[in-house]
Design an enzyme around this catalytic site. Structure first.
Site, mmCIF file in Angstrom:
data_model
loop_
_atom_site.group_PDB
_atom_site.id
_atom_site.type_symbol
_atom_site.label_atom_id
_atom_site.label_comp_id
_atom_site.label_asym_id
_atom_site.label_seq_id
_atom_site.Cartn_x
_atom_site.Cartn_y
_atom_site.Cartn_z
ATOM 1 N N ARG A 161 0.638 -0.833 -0.351
ATOM 2 C CA ARG A 161 -0.217 0.134 0.110
ATOM 3 C C ARG A 161 0.942 1.400 -0.250
ATOM 4 O O ARG A 161 2.156 0.684 0.610
ATOM 5 C CB ARG A 161 -1.350 0.221 1.193
ATOM 6 C CG ARG A 161 -1.683 -0.939 1.758
ATOM 7 C CD ARG A 161 -3.018 -1.410 2.732
ATOM 8 N NE ARG A 161 -3.693 -1.884 2.645
ATOM 9 C CZ ARG A 161 -2.991 -3.371 3.673
ATOM 10 N NH1 ARG A 161 -1.782 -3.815 3.858
ATOM 11 N NH2 ARG A 161 -3.491 -4.437 3.399
ATOM 12 N N LYS A 201 -1.647 -2.424 7.916
ATOM 13 C CA LYS A 201 -3.277 -2.271 9.211
ATOM 14 C C LYS A 201 -3.082 -2.360 9.796
ATOM 15 O O LYS A 201 -2.818 -3.930 10.926
ATOM 16 C CB LYS A 201 -4.570 -2.230 8.461
ATOM 17 C CG LYS A 201 -4.467 -1.912 6.897
ATOM 18 C CD LYS A 201 -5.857 -1.955 6.126
ATOM 19 C CE LYS A 201 -6.141 -0.983 5.143
ATOM 20 N NZ LYS A 201 -7.352 -1.767 4.659
ATOM 21 N N HIS A 272 -3.079 1.245 -6.031
ATOM 22 C CA HIS A 272 -3.640 0.472 -5.830
ATOM 23 C C HIS A 272 -3.755 -0.625 -6.915
ATOM 24 O O HIS A 272 -3.784 -1.266 -6.886
ATOM 25 C CB HIS A 272 -5.071 0.958 -5.489
ATOM 26 C CG HIS A 272 -5.071 -0.049 -3.967
ATOM 27 N ND1 HIS A 272 -4.729 0.480 -2.847
ATOM 28 C CD2 HIS A 272 -6.356 -0.672 -3.481
ATOM 29 C CE1 HIS A 272 -4.989 -0.309 -1.941
ATOM 30 N NE2 HIS A 272 -5.586 -1.580 -2.363
ATOM 31 N N ARG A 275 -0.944 -2.512 -6.533
ATOM 32 C CA ARG A 275 -0.967 -2.911 -6.154
ATOM 33 C C ARG A 275 -1.369 -4.918 -6.068
ATOM 34 O O ARG A 275 -0.965 -5.690 -6.207
ATOM 35 C CB ARG A 275 -1.590 -3.145 -4.639
ATOM 36 C CG ARG A 275 -1.722 -4.266 -3.941
ATOM 37 C CD ARG A 275 -2.508 -3.543 -3.022
ATOM 38 N NE ARG A 275 -3.225 -3.911 -1.638
ATOM 39 C CZ ARG A 275 -2.945 -4.526 0.146
ATOM 40 N NH1 ARG A 275 -1.169 -5.048 -0.159
ATOM 41 N NH2 ARG A 275 -3.083 -5.002 0.628
ATOM 42 N N HIS A 298 -3.227 -9.712 3.561
ATOM 43 C CA HIS A 298 -4.902 -8.950 4.054
ATOM 44 C C HIS A 298 -4.847 -10.322 4.704
ATOM 45 O O HIS A 298 -4.342 -11.874 6.121
ATOM 46 C CB HIS A 298 -5.243 -10.044 2.873
ATOM 47 C CG HIS A 298 -5.355 -9.046 1.209
ATOM 48 N ND1 HIS A 298 -5.712 -9.319 0.538
ATOM 49 C CD2 HIS A 298 -5.459 -7.535 1.612
ATOM 50 C CE1 HIS A 298 -6.330 -8.483 -0.620
ATOM 51 N NE2 HIS A 298 -5.373 -7.717 0.419
ATOM 52 N N TYR A 307 -8.582 -11.524 -6.323
ATOM 53 C CA TYR A 307 -8.051 -11.754 -7.203
ATOM 54 C C TYR A 307 -7.732 -12.994 -8.602
ATOM 55 O O TYR A 307 -7.707 -13.246 -9.485
ATOM 56 C CB TYR A 307 -6.428 -11.298 -6.917
ATOM 57 C CG TYR A 307 -6.480 -10.326 -6.699
ATOM 58 C CD1 TYR A 307 -5.906 -9.146 -7.080
ATOM 59 C CD2 TYR A 307 -6.206 -10.108 -4.952
ATOM 60 C CE1 TYR A 307 -5.708 -7.766 -6.521
ATOM 61 C CE2 TYR A 307 -5.860 -8.733 -4.340
ATOM 62 C CZ TYR A 307 -6.216 -7.480 -5.393
ATOM 63 O OH TYR A 307 -6.359 -6.309 -4.422
#
Length: 330
Positions: A161, A201, A272, A275, A298, A307
């Site tokens: 990110r 995150k 993104h 990414r 994730h 994906y």
């Protein structure tokens, strides 16, 4: 509207609700017009089913009404996703109002949700487009061009990110095991693994290996560009520096990508997008989805599996274009 004498209780409830929206909620005229049209269709539907009051309406009625909005009938064309969603909101509001006003004792629409929008598949760039983007950063001897190349190589080479990339410090790039930092990255033989420590995150850390292209770009930046940029600042530990020697901002990184995309003649490119391209190209190359999940950071493999849909679409395109009997297949 349905004739008053056909279903007076239904008509009265709808009028009371619309008055409530007009006087107490102050909804815009256009919104009220749309709600009035949606509720007129709802009343027609209920009367056709023999309902004479909102108290007789069940959840199945509301669900069937929603299905009818999307499918259409002899007198109404199918509604689009947004229009159907608005109609469901109007119906849910009507039943909620009726319960609060004591007109009904329950709310049959409380569990009925507006139709969900189709899941948008992430857009991935072709490998040629990625290479065009990376080659469009500018003169190789300019400190900022070297920084920009290193940043873009890192974003594509790790799937990071943008917030993770600009949050890196120099010591976050190094040899596996942490014995050596990015200052010696270019001297590492190909057999050695260079990794980047990202803080994702929730402060969760992960180690992601980087390939020789990103490693070479970072090495060139560290040796030939970062010292020049750092001379204007106060010794910031950040890996990527701006022209004043401070940490490169999110807006600054966006500007780097936007400028390179414009020079390469590419549109709709974002951090993104890189990414997404990282993940899609890995899966196209045979990587396991759970490995890609770890690399992307994730929390759930479900997030990563979107994906795989992109990859299936790509396989379908290749099959249709390549197999001699593909067009006849059903």
């Amino acid at each position: 509207m349905v004739a008053d004498d056909a279903a007076p209780l239904l008509v009265s409830a709808v009028r009371g609700y619309l008055d409530h929206l007009t006087v107490e909620r102050g909804l815009a005229a256009n919104t009220l017009t749309s709600y009035r049209r949606d509720l007129r269709r709802y009343l027609e539907f209920l009367v056709a089913r023999g309902r004479t009051s909102l108290g007789e309406v069940g959840e199945g009625d509301v669900t069937d009404f929603l299905r009818g909005l999307r499918e259409g009938d002899d007198t109404h064309p199918p509604l689009g996703l947004n229009s159907a969603g608005r109609a469901v909101v109007a119906v849910r509001g009507l039943h909620r109002f009726a319960r609060k006003e004591g007109i009904t004792t329950g709310d049959p629409a409380s569990e009925v949700r507006p139709p969900s929008p189709p899941r948008r598949l992430p857009k991935a760039m072709s490998l040629d487009a990625v290479e065009s983007l990376l080659d469009a950063v500018g003169a190789a001897d300019d400190p900022r061009a070297l920084r920009d190349r290193a940043l873009l190589e890192l974003l594509y080479g790790t799937g990071a990110r943008i917030s993770e990339a600009i949050g890196l410090d120099v010591d976050d790039v190094g040899r596996l095991g942490g014995a050596e930092t990015a200052d010696t990255v270019g001297d590492a033989p190909d057999a050695d693994v260079t990794v980047v420590r990202f803080r994702g995150k929730g402060g969760k850390e992960r180690l992601v290996p980087i390939g020789r292209f990103a490693r070479a770009a970072i090495d060139a930046y560290l040796v030939r560009a970062r010292p020049i940029l750092a001379a204007s600042g106060r010794g910031a530990p950040a890996l990527f520096l701006n022209a004043r020697g401070g940490r490169l901002t999110r807006q600054g990184a966006w500007a780097v990508l936007r400028a390179a995309a414009e020079r390469a003649g590419l549109s709709e490119v974002s951090p993104h997008t890189l990414r997404h391209s990282f993940a899609t190209h890995l899966l196209d190359g045979g990587a396991d989805v759970r490995v890609v999940q770890e690399l992307l950071g994730h929390a759930s493999v479900t997030t990563t599996q979107v994906y795989t849909l992109v990859t299936v679409d790509r396989l379908r395109e290749v099959y249709a274009a390549s197999h001699p009997r593909a067009n006849a297949a059903r």
